[in-house]
Each structure stands twice: as structure tokens, then as C-alpha cells.
Design an enzyme around this catalytic site. Structure first.
Site, PDB file in Angstrom:
ATOM      1  N   GLY A  95     -13.172   1.098   4.284  1.00 51.52           N
ATOM      2  CA  GLY A  95     -12.217   2.104   3.836  1.00 51.52           C
ATOM      3  C   GLY A  95     -12.919   3.440   3.947  1.00 51.52           C
ATOM      4  N   PRO A 129     -16.510  -3.709   1.229  1.00 52.05           N
ATOM      5  CA  PRO A 129     -17.956  -3.905   1.409  1.00 52.05           C
ATOM      6  C   PRO A 129     -18.782  -2.977   0.525  1.00 52.05           C
ATOM      7  CG  PRO A 129     -17.000  -2.752   3.296  1.00 52.05           C
ATOM      8  CD  PRO A 129     -15.851  -3.248   2.459  1.00 52.05           C
ATOM      9  N   TYR A 188       0.844  -1.206   0.000  1.00 52.13           N
ATOM     10  CA  TYR A 188       0.000   0.000   0.000  1.00 52.13           C
ATOM     11  C   TYR A 188       0.879   1.256   0.000  1.00 52.13           C
ATOM     12  CZ  TYR A 188      -3.998  -3.038   1.205  1.00 52.13           C
ATOM     13  OH  TYR A 188      -4.964  -4.019   1.208  1.00 52.13           O
ATOM     14  N   GLN A 202     -17.466   9.823   6.211  1.00 53.15           N
ATOM     15  CA  GLN A 202     -17.771   8.493   5.665  1.00 53.15           C
ATOM     16  C   GLN A 202     -17.724   7.445   6.776  1.00 53.15           C
ATOM     17  OE1 GLN A 202     -14.811   7.941   2.618  1.00 53.15           O
ATOM     18  NE2 GLN A 202     -15.816   9.316   1.164  1.00 53.15           N
TER      19      GLN A 202
HETATM   20  P1  NDP Z   1     -14.953   0.038   0.395  1.00 52.77           P
HETATM   21  O1  NDP Z   1     -15.486  -0.835  -0.678  1.00 52.77           O
HETATM   22  O2  NDP Z   1     -15.815   0.258   1.585  1.00 52.77           O
HETATM   23  O3  NDP Z   1     -14.565   1.428  -0.274  1.00 52.77           O
HETATM   24  C1  NDP Z   1     -14.136   2.490   0.521  1.00 52.77           C
HETATM   25  C2  NDP Z   1     -14.152   3.776  -0.277  1.00 52.77           C
HETATM   26  O4  NDP Z   1     -15.482   4.110  -0.668  1.00 52.77           O
HETATM   27  C3  NDP Z   1     -13.673   4.945   0.544  1.00 52.77           C
HETATM   28  O5  NDP Z   1     -12.259   5.039   0.565  1.00 52.77           O
HETATM   29  C4  NDP Z   1     -14.347   6.111  -0.139  1.00 52.77           C
HETATM   30  O6  NDP Z   1     -13.617   6.389  -1.328  1.00 52.77           O
HETATM   31  C5  NDP Z   1     -15.710   5.508  -0.502  1.00 52.77           C
HETATM   32  N1  NDP Z   1     -16.682   5.658   0.585  1.00 52.77           N
HETATM   33  C6  NDP Z   1     -16.726   4.994   1.761  1.00 52.77           C
HETATM   34  N2  NDP Z   1     -17.788   5.365   2.504  1.00 52.77           N
HETATM   35  C7  NDP Z   1     -18.437   6.281   1.795  1.00 52.77           C
HETATM   36  C8  NDP Z   1     -19.621   7.029   2.030  1.00 52.77           C
HETATM   37  N3  NDP Z   1     -20.331   6.857   3.153  1.00 52.77           N
HETATM   38  N4  NDP Z   1     -20.038   7.888   1.076  1.00 52.77           N
HETATM   39  C9  NDP Z   1     -19.339   8.060  -0.066  1.00 52.77           C
HETATM   40  N5  NDP Z   1     -18.196   7.391  -0.352  1.00 52.77           N
HETATM   41  C10 NDP Z   1     -17.756   6.497   0.565  1.00 52.77           C
HETATM   42  O7  NDP Z   1     -13.596  -0.548   0.991  1.00 52.77           O
HETATM   43  P2  NDP Z   1     -12.112  -0.609   0.375  1.00 52.77           P
HETATM   44  O8  NDP Z   1     -12.141  -0.975  -1.056  1.00 52.77           O
HETATM   45  O9  NDP Z   1     -11.395   0.625   0.777  1.00 52.77           O
HETATM   46  O10 NDP Z   1     -11.536  -1.834   1.180  1.00 52.77           O
HETATM   47  C11 NDP Z   1     -11.423  -1.744   2.591  1.00 52.77           C
HETATM   48  C12 NDP Z   1     -10.084  -2.285   3.033  1.00 52.77           C
HETATM   49  O11 NDP Z   1      -9.985  -3.645   2.671  1.00 52.77           O
HETATM   50  C13 NDP Z   1      -8.859  -1.633   2.375  1.00 52.77           C
HETATM   51  O12 NDP Z   1      -8.499  -0.410   2.970  1.00 52.77           O
HETATM   52  C14 NDP Z   1      -7.817  -2.693   2.623  1.00 52.77           C
HETATM   53  O13 NDP Z   1      -7.370  -2.640   3.964  1.00 52.77           O
HETATM   54  C15 NDP Z   1      -8.623  -3.972   2.410  1.00 52.77           C
HETATM   55  N6  NDP Z   1      -8.485  -4.467   1.025  1.00 52.77           N
HETATM   56  C16 NDP Z   1      -7.840  -5.658   0.844  1.00 52.77           C
HETATM   57  C17 NDP Z   1      -7.635  -6.162  -0.417  1.00 52.77           C
HETATM   58  C18 NDP Z   1      -6.919  -7.457  -0.579  1.00 52.77           C
HETATM   59  O14 NDP Z   1      -6.553  -7.820  -1.706  1.00 52.77           O
HETATM   60  N7  NDP Z   1      -6.672  -8.193   0.487  1.00 52.77           N
HETATM   61  C19 NDP Z   1      -8.076  -5.448  -1.619  1.00 52.77           C
HETATM   62  C20 NDP Z   1      -8.800  -4.212  -1.330  1.00 52.77           C
HETATM   63  C21 NDP Z   1      -8.995  -3.777  -0.048  1.00 52.77           C
HETATM   64  P3  NDP Z   1     -13.531   7.841  -2.027  1.00 52.77           P
HETATM   65  O15 NDP Z   1     -13.884   8.883  -1.006  1.00 52.77           O
HETATM   66  O16 NDP Z   1     -12.145   7.934  -2.511  1.00 52.77           O
HETATM   67  O17 NDP Z   1     -14.509   7.791  -3.163  1.00 52.77           O
END
Ligand code: NDP
Length: 328
Positions: A288, A213, A54, A294
Site C-alpha cells: 500500500g 507487509p 474499499y 513510499q
Molecule cells: P502496508 O502494511 O504496506 O501499509 C501501507 C501504508 O503504510 C501506506 O498506505 C502508508 O500509509 C504507509 N507506508 C508505506 N510505505 C511507507 C514508507 N516507505 N514510509 C512511510 N510510510 C509508508 O499495506 P496495506 O495495509 O496498505 O495493505 C496492502 C494492500 O493489501 C491493501 O491496499 C489491500 O489491497 C490489501 N489488504 C487486504 C486486506 C484483506 O482483508 N484482504 C486487508 C488489508 C489490506 P500512510 O502514508 O497513510 O501512513
């Protein structure tokens, strides 16, 4: 907050946790990262997810500084790292990525330094490595366990067959096998968690720390009318994610889900996260967040997930039409 055991292990994780992929360093500076982690911890989130890859290691460095500044008792939180992708990106030398014994051990030592902790609670193989024998991985992980540098090891995006192979090798040599898997799990992506891994929950007691999620934000409705400038899909280097995520069919489903959320008086992100929590095989779902608002909103899912009645979940199924077909 509610806590669940990580599979059959004794470890308890908050049902929602917090991860820093794409956010720390790229979207979130150190001050905001401090606020986000502080808020999460104050809400009794006890698991923080990270990986060597990361932000080229910067994500772990930022998290490490925060652990240091906060003076949280080490026993009060769980932190992970993941090995496979290396942190040099395209400049990785041959042994600076993958799952060789050399890289597993060196990456662990580097993650400990960046995170400024003496041990990792969870250490994941970020992907399977077809070029390294699984036995080498199992022995390397057990070496780190014996040294006390990691407490549990697991996999991410491995198949059920690959996890079983690791488990059987561990059994053969009286070693410790993988405790947990980290798969994607959200309303658009269900097969692994709901079907493929089903036999493993009871047979080997597999736990899951599921990711995305909100399908990277798609399940908030924020992409219904284009790509907002301050969103993940507008980040340089993430064009592949945009290609993968945004289709007219998915946007139509998101809009229909939004109507269900409105009917029950919650936001779409809360509905989508709550839906993940309804699955008891999810030990924790990793959130995330690039903004404090958020995280504040998304945490409401912990309170409301039990209110998703069978009728509401059936309405969701009718929209999604992707309930995995289980063999008899
Ligand atoms: P999500 O699918 O929950 O996406 C999170 C992103 O969605 C935020 O960073 C933000 O992005 C947007 N968001 C979140 N809440 C809101 C809201 N209420 N309103 C509007 N936009 C919102 O989770 P991630 O994809 O970030 O995954 C979570 C964690 O899982 C990662 O941080 C990592 O630790 C892990 N992960 C592991 C992987 C693996 O291969 N093992 C791969 C991917 C993730 P923005 O504001 O930029 O639009």
C-alpha cells in the site's frame, strides 16, 4: 521484477503488487492514483488489488478510470475484487453483503462495471460467511468461472479448515476450488502463512496474495514517537486500527529492527517487505502507498530480499521472538 506462480496455478504475479485500501478516494485523489498505478505498472508490477468495500466502491471506480485512460493491454495486468462487506457500509441491506449466491453474483457484476473490465482475474471471498453454506459459495464462484466473468477465485482470512471444506466440495462435484488465499502477513503476524496453511501449499497447491507487509505502516518506524498527522492511523474511522497496532512492546521491536536495517544499509520498510519475500509461499505481497516516494522506496525490497542472509534473518528472529512452533 520477479514473478511467481499463484500456487499451483499457471498464473504469474509480480512478487510485489499494489492495493488501494484506505488510500484511493480517502488519502489519494484521482491524479495521484494515476501516478501511483502508472509508476507501479512501469516497474512491471502486474497485479492491482481492490474490493467492493474499499471507499464504498469509489476505490474500484477510480482504478477503473485509470485502466480506461492508460489503455494498458488487458492481458498485461491482473485485477482483483473481493466480495463480502458490501459497499453501502452500515446502510447495507440484508442481501447487499455476505456470501449468498445472490450477493456474490451481483457484487461481481457491480465490480466489473466500476473497474470497467470484462472479467476479474481474481475474485476473493473477503471473509468467511458463517450464515451461508460453503457449497453455495463454491457453486456461485463456479457459475462466474463458467461465464468467464472471473478467472480464479479464492478466499481472504479463511481458516485452513474452511478452505479445505471448499476444496473438498469442489472435488466432490468436479468443480474448481479456491486457488488462493489473501491473509495478513508481516513480521508481527505469521501464524497463518507459516504454520496453519503449511499443509495446503502442497496438498491443494494454495497460492497466497498476502497483505499489510508493513503492518499498516508500523514497520516503517513512523509511529515510534506518536501518530503523524498525515498517516493512516490519524484517519477518522481508523481508531480501531490504532488500538490494535500500537503497543509499547511492538514499538520497542520496531526500534530494534531499525538498528538491523541501518547495519545493512537499507531502510526499515525495505527490510520488512524483503523479509516477507523470503518466504516462498508468498506468491505476491500487496503493497500500500499513499505517496509516490513510499512506493519508490518500498520497491527496493525486490532487489535486496536475496541479501537477507541466514545471519540477518536470525537477528530478526531474536528481536521478534515469534517464530511459529511447527508440529513434528
Ligand atoms: P502496508 O502494511 O504496506 O501499509 C501501507 C501504508 O503504510 C501506506 O498506505 C502508508 O500509509 C504507509 N507506508 C508505506 N510505505 C511507507 C514508507 N516507505 N514510509 C512511510 N510510510 C509508508 O499495506 P496495506 O495495509 O496498505 O495493505 C496492502 C494492500 O493489501 C491493501 O491496499 C489491500 O489491497 C490489501 N489488504 C487486504 C486486506 C484483506 O482483508 N484482504 C486487508 C488489508 C489490506 P500512510 O502514508 O497513510 O501512513
Amino acid at each position: 521484477m520477479e514473478y511467481r506462480r499463484l500456487g499451483q496455478s499457471g498464473l504469474q504475479l509480480s512478487i510485489v503488487s499494489y492495493g488501494s485500501w484506505t488510500t484511493f478516494h480517502q488519502q489519494v485523489d484521482e491524479k495521484l492514483a494515476d501516478e501511483l498505478m502508472g509508476y507501479a505498472y512501469d516497474q512491471d508490477i502486474n497485479f492491482f488489488d481492490n474490493a467492493e468495500g474499499y471507499a464504498h466502491g469509489e476505490s474500484e471506480r477510480i482504478m477503473g478510470k485509470i485502466f480506461k485512460q492508460k489503455h494498458w493491454e488487458r492481458s498485461s495486468f491482473v485485477v482483483s475484487s473481493k466480495v463480502f462487506f458490501g459497499w453501502h457500509g452500515k446502510d447495507n441491506k440484508p442481501n447487499q453483503k455476505g456470501l449468498s449466491r445472490k450477493h456474490i453474483i451481483e457484487a461481481c457484476n457491480e465490480a466489473l462495471q466500476r473497474l470497467q473490465v470484462e472479467y476479474l482475474d481474481l475474485y476473493f471471498c473477503h471473509r468467511p460467511d458463517p450464515e451461508t453454506p460453503v457449497a453455495e459459495v463454491v457453486w456461485a464462484m463456479n457459475h462466474l468461472l463458467q461465464q468467464g466473468k472471473i478467472l480464479y477465485w479464492g478466499t481472504s482470512e479463511w481458516s485452513a479448515g474452511q478452505i479445505m471444506e471448499a476444496h473438498m466440495i469442489a472435488e466432490r462435484y468436479h468443480l474448481i476450488g479456491p486457488t488462493m488465499e489473501q491473509p495478513e502477513y508481516n513480521l508481527f503476524n505469521r501464524e497463518k502463512v507459516e504454520k496453519e496453511f503449511l499443509p495446503l501449499y502442497s496438498s491443494i497447491g494454495l497460492g497466497t496474495t498476502t497483505w499489510s507487509p508493513l503492518a499498516s505502516g508500523l514497520l516503517t518506524g513512523k509511529y515510534n514517537a506518536g501518530i503523524p498527522r498525515d498517516s493512516r492511523l490519524a484517519l477518522p474511522g481508523y481508531e480501531w486500527l490504532k488500538e490494535k497496532l500500537i503497543t509499547p512492546e511492538k514499538i520497542e521491536k520496531v526500534k530494534a529492527l531499525q538498528r538491523i536495517a541501518e547495519d545493512i544499509g537499507i531502510s526499515l520498510p525495505v527490510l520488512a517487505i524483503a523479509w516477507c519475500l523470503c518466504n516462498p509461499h508468498v506468491s505476491t505481497t500487496i503493497l500500500g502507498a499513499s505517496k509516490l516516494s513510499q512506493l519508490q522506496e518500498n520497491l527496493k525490497a525486490v532487489e535486496v530480499y536475496r541479501q537477507l542472509t541466514p545471519e540477518i534473518r536470525q537477528r530478526i528472529e531474536t528481536v521478534m521472538q515469534n517464530n511459529p512452533v511447527l508440529p513434528h
